[in-house]
Design a protein around this motif. Structure first.
Motif, mmCIF file in Angstrom:
data_model
loop_
_atom_site.group_PDB
_atom_site.id
_atom_site.type_symbol
_atom_site.label_atom_id
_atom_site.label_comp_id
_atom_site.label_asym_id
_atom_site.label_seq_id
_atom_site.Cartn_x
_atom_site.Cartn_y
_atom_site.Cartn_z
ATOM 1 N N ASP A 1 -17.747 -18.080 40.135
ATOM 2 C CA ASP A 1 -17.958 -16.944 41.032
ATOM 3 C C ASP A 1 -16.941 -15.828 40.747
ATOM 4 O O ASP A 1 -15.735 -16.032 40.878
ATOM 5 N N LEU A 2 -17.439 -14.646 40.374
ATOM 6 C CA LEU A 2 -16.569 -13.484 40.175
ATOM 7 C C LEU A 2 -16.551 -12.558 41.385
ATOM 8 O O LEU A 2 -15.878 -11.529 41.364
ATOM 9 N N GLY A 3 -17.305 -12.884 42.441
ATOM 10 C CA GLY A 3 -17.284 -12.068 43.656
ATOM 11 C C GLY A 3 -18.252 -10.903 43.600
ATOM 12 O O GLY A 3 -19.374 -11.026 43.118
ATOM 13 N N ILE A 4 -17.828 -9.739 44.084
ATOM 14 C CA ILE A 4 -18.638 -8.531 44.048
ATOM 15 C C ILE A 4 -18.500 -7.874 42.677
ATOM 16 O O ILE A 4 -17.399 -7.734 42.157
ATOM 17 N N PHE A 5 -19.612 -7.477 42.113
ATOM 18 C CA PHE A 5 -19.614 -7.023 40.713
ATOM 19 C C PHE A 5 -20.574 -5.847 40.565
ATOM 20 O O PHE A 5 -21.648 -5.836 41.161
ATOM 21 N N GLU A 6 -20.174 -4.870 39.751
ATOM 22 C CA GLU A 6 -21.077 -3.756 39.491
ATOM 23 C C GLU A 6 -20.799 -3.160 38.119
ATOM 24 O O GLU A 6 -19.664 -3.147 37.642
ATOM 25 N N HIS A 7 -21.882 -2.692 37.488
ATOM 26 C CA HIS A 7 -21.748 -1.993 36.205
ATOM 27 C C HIS A 7 -22.867 -0.968 36.073
ATOM 28 O O HIS A 7 -23.665 -0.765 36.990
ATOM 29 N N LYS A 8 -22.927 -0.332 34.927
ATOM 30 C CA LYS A 8 -23.893 0.735 34.660
ATOM 31 C C LYS A 8 -25.323 0.224 34.772
ATOM 32 O O LYS A 8 -25.611 -0.926 34.444
ATOM 33 N N HIS A 9 -26.226 1.098 35.221
ATOM 34 C CA HIS A 9 -27.619 0.721 35.414
ATOM 35 C C HIS A 9 -28.500 1.199 34.269
ATOM 36 O O HIS A 9 -28.266 2.241 33.678
#
Length: 419
Positions: free
Chosen positions: A265-273
Motif C-alpha cells: 500500500d502506497l496510500g494516496i497516489f496521483e500522476h498525469k492523466h
C-alpha cells in the motif's frame, strides 16, 4: 481497519514505522545493493513532478543507484537531463535510449539476429534499464516520472520486502487510491471501469482459472510502480506495448511462485492523466485494447482457453453489466466521502470501453501474436557483455554532456520546443 489477505501477500500500511524500516533497509543494502529505475520522456523534465521525485530520492540513503532511461530528440535535451539529475548523491546513470551510442549497440544486436530497434516506448526503456541496473543491484524498483504525490516512502516500501530475506519475496507491486484534486474525485478509470469488471466477467464466462484468480488478487493491477530481484529482471520478457503492466504480471505468474509475490500500500497516489483517445488505436482506448490482448493471450498460453467470436460477444454483454454495477457502487463511495462523481460521464466511459472489447476482441482473433521483448538471458546469449557495453555507452554520453558547452538560452528553448 483493512487487513484482508489475498492470493498473494498484501502488505498494508497499518501505521508502519518509516524510520525503523529505513535503518533496516540501509543495513540490508550494504550487502544487497538497490537501484531505482525511472523511464522518462524528455518532456517530463519540464513538469514539476520529476523535480519532486529527484529531490526526494536525494534523501534516500537506502537507494544505491539511480538509472534514468531517457527518450530525448537532441543532444541538448540529453545534456539538460544530465545536468538536471546532477544533484543526486547516488551514482546516477542517464541512459539516452535513442541516442547514437545506444542505437549503435542495438544495431549490432540486430545484425546478429535479435532486433530490439523495432520496439519503441516504455517497454524498450524498461528493458534497457533493467539490464543496466542488474549489473550492480540485487533489487530494482521501477516507477514513472510523472508522480505528483511522490515521497521517499515509495521506494522504501517497494524495496524493503525484497531485501528482508525472511520474507522470500521476489516481486512487489504497488497499490493505492487514485484521488485527484480540483475537484477531489476518483481517478484510475481503466482500472476501475475496465480491468476490474473485465476480470470478473471473464471468470463468469470461462469459470475457475488460476490465472484470472491471480489477476483478481491485485488491488491495482495497472500500477506502474513495482520492484523485482535482479534474477527475475534478467528472466522476464517485457511487453512492448501499452499492456506492459498486465503483461508483466503474466510474466511474473509464469516465473514466480505465488508465495514470493507481494503487493504493498502506497496510500494516496496521483500522476498525469491520459486522454480517452478517438479510437481503439489511441489514448486510453489503445491501453484497453493492449490489456485485453494480453489477458486473452495469457489465458490461451497458460490455461488452454480457446477464445472465439461468441466469447467476444458474450464478454461484451457481461462486461457492461458488471461495469454498471460498479459505477453505482463508486457513486455511493464517492458521495459518502465528499468526492466529485459524474455518473453520466462514468457511464459514457463504460460504453466506450464496451466498444473497445468488441473491436479489440475481433482484432485479437485475427492476429493473436504479441509484442514481447525477449528476456535478457536471450540477449546475453547473443552478446555476453551487452550490459557492460551499454554501461560504457552511458559513461561516454554523460562525459560528453558534461564537457560540452552549456546550451545558450536560444538553443535550450529550441530543445524544449522540439518536445
Amino acid at each position: 481497519m483493512d487487513y484482508k489477505q489475498e492470493l498473494i501477500t498484501t502488505i498494508h500500511d497499518l501505521s508502519y514505522q518509516p524510520d525503523r524500516l529505513e535503518q533496516r533497509l540501509i543495513e540490508l543494502s550494504q550487502t544487497h545493493p538497490t537501484a531505482v529505475l525511472i523511464p522518462s520522456l524528455y518532456e517530463e523534465l519540464q513538469r514539476p513532478a520529476l523535480a519532486t521525485i529527484r529531490d526526494h530520492l536525494s534523501h534516500c540513503p537506502f537507494v544505491n543507484n539511480v538509472i534514468v532511461c531517457l527518450y530525448a530528440d537532441t543532444f541538448e535535451q540529453y545534456q539538460h537531463a544530465v545536468q538536471f539529475f546532477e544533484p543526486l548523491p547516488q551514482p546516477t546513470f542517464v541512459l539516452w535510449e535513442n541516442g547514437p551510442g545506444i542505437t549503435a549497440i542495438l544495431q549490432t544486436l540486430k545484425d546478429k539476429g535479435l532486433d530490439l530497434l523495432r520496439f519503441k516506448g516504455k517497454g524498450r526503456a524498461v528493458w534497457l534499464g533493467l539490464g543496466v541496473a542488474s549489473l550492480h543491484a540485487a533489487a530494482i524498483a521501477l516507477h514513472d516520472a510523472d508522480i505528483v504525490t511522490y515521497d521517499r516512502s515509495y521506494p522504501l516500501k517497494l524495496l524493503y520486502p525484497l531485501l528482508e530475506q525472511e520474507f522470500g519475496i521476489a516481486f512487489s507491486k504497488a497499490y493505492y487510491a487514485r484521488i485527484g484534486d480540483n475537484p477531489r474525485s476518483l481517478h484510475g478509470r481503466v482500472t476501475r471501469l475496465f480491468v476490474t469488471p473485465l476480470i470478473t466477467s471473464l471468470m463468469e464466462l470461462f469459470g475457475y482459472s488460476d490465472y484470472l484468480r491471480y489477476l483478481d488478487a491485485y488491488r491495482y493491477p495497472l500500477s506502474g510502480e513495482f520492484a523485482l530481484s535482479s534474477d527475475l529482471a534478467l528472466n522476464t520478457r517485457i511487453p512492448g506495448n501499452w499492456g506492459l503492466e498486465v503483461g508483466l504480471l503474466a510474466e511474473v505468474y509464469r516465473n514466480v511462485a505465488l508465495k514470493r509475490i507481494a503487493q504493498i500500500d502506497l496510500g494516496i497516489f496521483e500522476h498525469k492523466h491520459q486522454t480517452m483517445g478517438t479510437s481503439a488505436s489511441s489514448g486510453l482506448q489503445k491501453m484497453c485494447r493492449d490489456i485485453l490482448h494480453s489477458v486473452f493471450r495469457t489465458l490461451t498460453e497458460t490455461e488452454q482457453v480457446v477464445i472465439g467470436h461468441d466469447h467476444i460477444r458474450a464478454l461484451r454483454i457481461k462486461y457492461r453489466r458488471e461495469a454498471q454495477n460498479l459505477a453505482r457502487q463508486y457513486f455511493v463511495d464517492a458521495r459518502f466521502n465528499g468526492l466529485d462523481y459524474d455518473r453520466h460521464q462514468e457511464e459514457m466511459t463504460i460504453e466506450t470501453f464496451e466498444q473497445v472489447i468488441l473491436e479489440a476482441g475481433e482484432q485479437y482473433l485475427e492476429d493473436p501474436t504479441g509484442t514481447q521483448i525477449p528476456d535478457w538471458t536471450r540477449a546475453l546469449a547473443v552478446i555476453p557483455d551487452l550490459r557492460e557495453q551499454l554501461l560504457d555507452a552511458i559513461f561516454a554520453d554523460m562525459a560528453e554532456a558534461r564537457l560540452a558547452p552549456t546550451p545558450t538560452a536560444d538553443v535550450a528553448a529550441m530543445a524544449t520546443a522540439a518536445v
